[in-house]
Design an enzyme around this catalytic site. Structure first.
Site, PDB file in Angstrom:
ATOM      1  N   CYS A 288      -1.300   8.515  -8.344  1.00  0.00           N
ATOM      2  CA  CYS A 288       0.073   8.108  -8.642  1.00  0.00           C
ATOM      3  C   CYS A 288       0.980   9.324  -8.452  1.00  0.00           C
ATOM      4  CB  CYS A 288       0.121   7.621 -10.086  1.00  0.00           C
ATOM      5  SG  CYS A 288       1.765   7.261 -10.707  1.00  0.00           S
TER       6      CYS A 288
ATOM      7  N   CYS B  17       5.040   6.985  -3.122  1.00  0.00           N
ATOM      8  CA  CYS B  17       4.522   6.213  -4.257  1.00  0.00           C
ATOM      9  C   CYS B  17       3.328   5.454  -3.719  1.00  0.00           C
ATOM     10  CB  CYS B  17       5.594   5.247  -4.769  1.00  0.00           C
ATOM     11  SG  CYS B  17       4.960   3.980  -5.910  1.00  0.00           S
TER      12      CYS B  17
HETATM   13  N1  DGL Z   1       1.942   4.218  -7.865  1.00  0.00           N
HETATM   14  C1  DGL Z   1       2.865   4.941  -8.699  1.00  0.00           C
HETATM   15  C2  DGL Z   1       3.410   6.163  -7.948  1.00  0.00           C
HETATM   16  O1  DGL Z   1       2.804   6.617  -7.053  1.00  0.00           O
HETATM   17  C3  DGL Z   1       3.870   3.980  -9.174  1.00  0.00           C
HETATM   18  C4  DGL Z   1       4.719   4.502 -10.251  1.00  0.00           C
HETATM   19  C5  DGL Z   1       5.286   3.419 -11.109  1.00  0.00           C
HETATM   20  O2  DGL Z   1       4.524   2.763 -11.776  1.00  0.00           O
HETATM   21  O3  DGL Z   1       6.518   3.322 -11.127  1.00  0.00           O
HETATM   22  O4  DGL Z   1       4.411   6.704  -8.226  1.00  0.00           O
END
Ligand code: DGL
Length: 257
Positions: free
Chosen positions: A66, A176
């Site tokens: 993440c 993301c």
């Molecule tokens: N997959 C997460 C990232 O890379 C998502 C973040 C979220 O939940 O807003 O930032």
């Protein structure tokens, strides 16, 4: 490995493909998704809870799959634990090198967009390129609901991407881990002349390097297993994760220690 939800599966797929002998434990913190609109304190608390639980499962390394959790919480996590921690950072450096127009866009969550560690990474790696940081509120929520191929998703992406196209960007970075699941929609909107960059491969390479350096690489494919946990289990999520991961996912309840 873990993410606020299903986004980290874009990294899990790549790791599983290139390191098939490794057992994987994936935690989707869906009860607390999205992380993008949470405070740093809340995100650090979730990251530490999940990391403590993973260490209790005797993992040998943790991938913070993440971007948001990486920029906000990885430094303090590395100080707390002694096993290798691999984070996910947007491909700013390769994008700046690749761009001919020297105009690059970064799609990120709101929390990432205002994070000082992220902003200094941008500064450090922009290599003279102009960087357009575009937060995408609402996008993670749609992907979490399985609406990654919907008209609604197309419309919200169109709103975020249209102004960037007018800025003459030629390179777009997905900052993301959820966004690779809308990559084809993005490519449809921006056209084939814009290069899209993501980070699953460099993260996998970094994990492999760290495991190899420490003599921790596994070597018995027949034994490898993948276990999936979520802080909000549902049949719908298990179905969606199966589609996105590309194999049948049995989902177990994640409960912090
Ligand atoms: N997959 C997460 C990232 O890379 C998502 C973040 C979220 O939940 O807003 O930032």
């Amino acid at each position: 490995m873990f993410d606020s939800g299903i986004g980290g599966l874009s990294i899990a797929q790549c790791i599983h493909q290139h390191l098939p002998d490794e057992n994987l434990i994936y935690v989707a913190d869906s009860q607390f998704a999205p992380y993008g609109d949470k405070s740093s304190t809340e995100i650090i608390e979730r990251v530490n809870k999940i990391a403590d639980w993973l260490i209790h499962q005797q993992v040998k390394a943790i991938v913070v799959a993440c971007n948001t959790a990486t920029v906000i919480a990885i430094e303090q996590l590395r100080l707390r634990v002694s096993i290798p921690i691999i984070g996910v950072e947007p491909a700013i450096k390769p994008a700046a090198l690749h761009s001919k127009t020297k105009k690059v866009a970064l799609l990120v969550t709101e929390a990432t967009a205002i994070n000082t560690r992220f902003l200094s990474l941008v500064d450090k790696h922009k290599n003279g390129a102009e960087i357009y940081i575009q937060p995408c509120p609402g996008l993670v929520e749609l992907i979490e609901q399985g609406l990654h191929q919907s008209e609604q998703c197309f419309k919200i992406l169109h709103t975020f991407l249209q102004p960037l196209l007018q800025s003459n960007i030629d390179t777009l970075v997905l900052g993301c881990t959820h966004y690779p699941f809308v990559r084809s929609l993005i490519q449809n909107i921006v056209g084939d002349n814009i290069t899209i960059m993501e980070t699953a491969q460099p993260v996998t390479d970094q994990l492999a390097r760290q495991l190899a350096n420490q003599g921790l690489l596994a070597s018995n494919q027949s034994m490898s297993q993948q276990h999936f946990f979520s802080s909000r289990v549902s049949t719908q999520q298990a179905r969606l994760m199966s589609v996105l991961f590309g194999q049948n996912v049995t989902l177990q309840q994640f409960c912090a220690l």
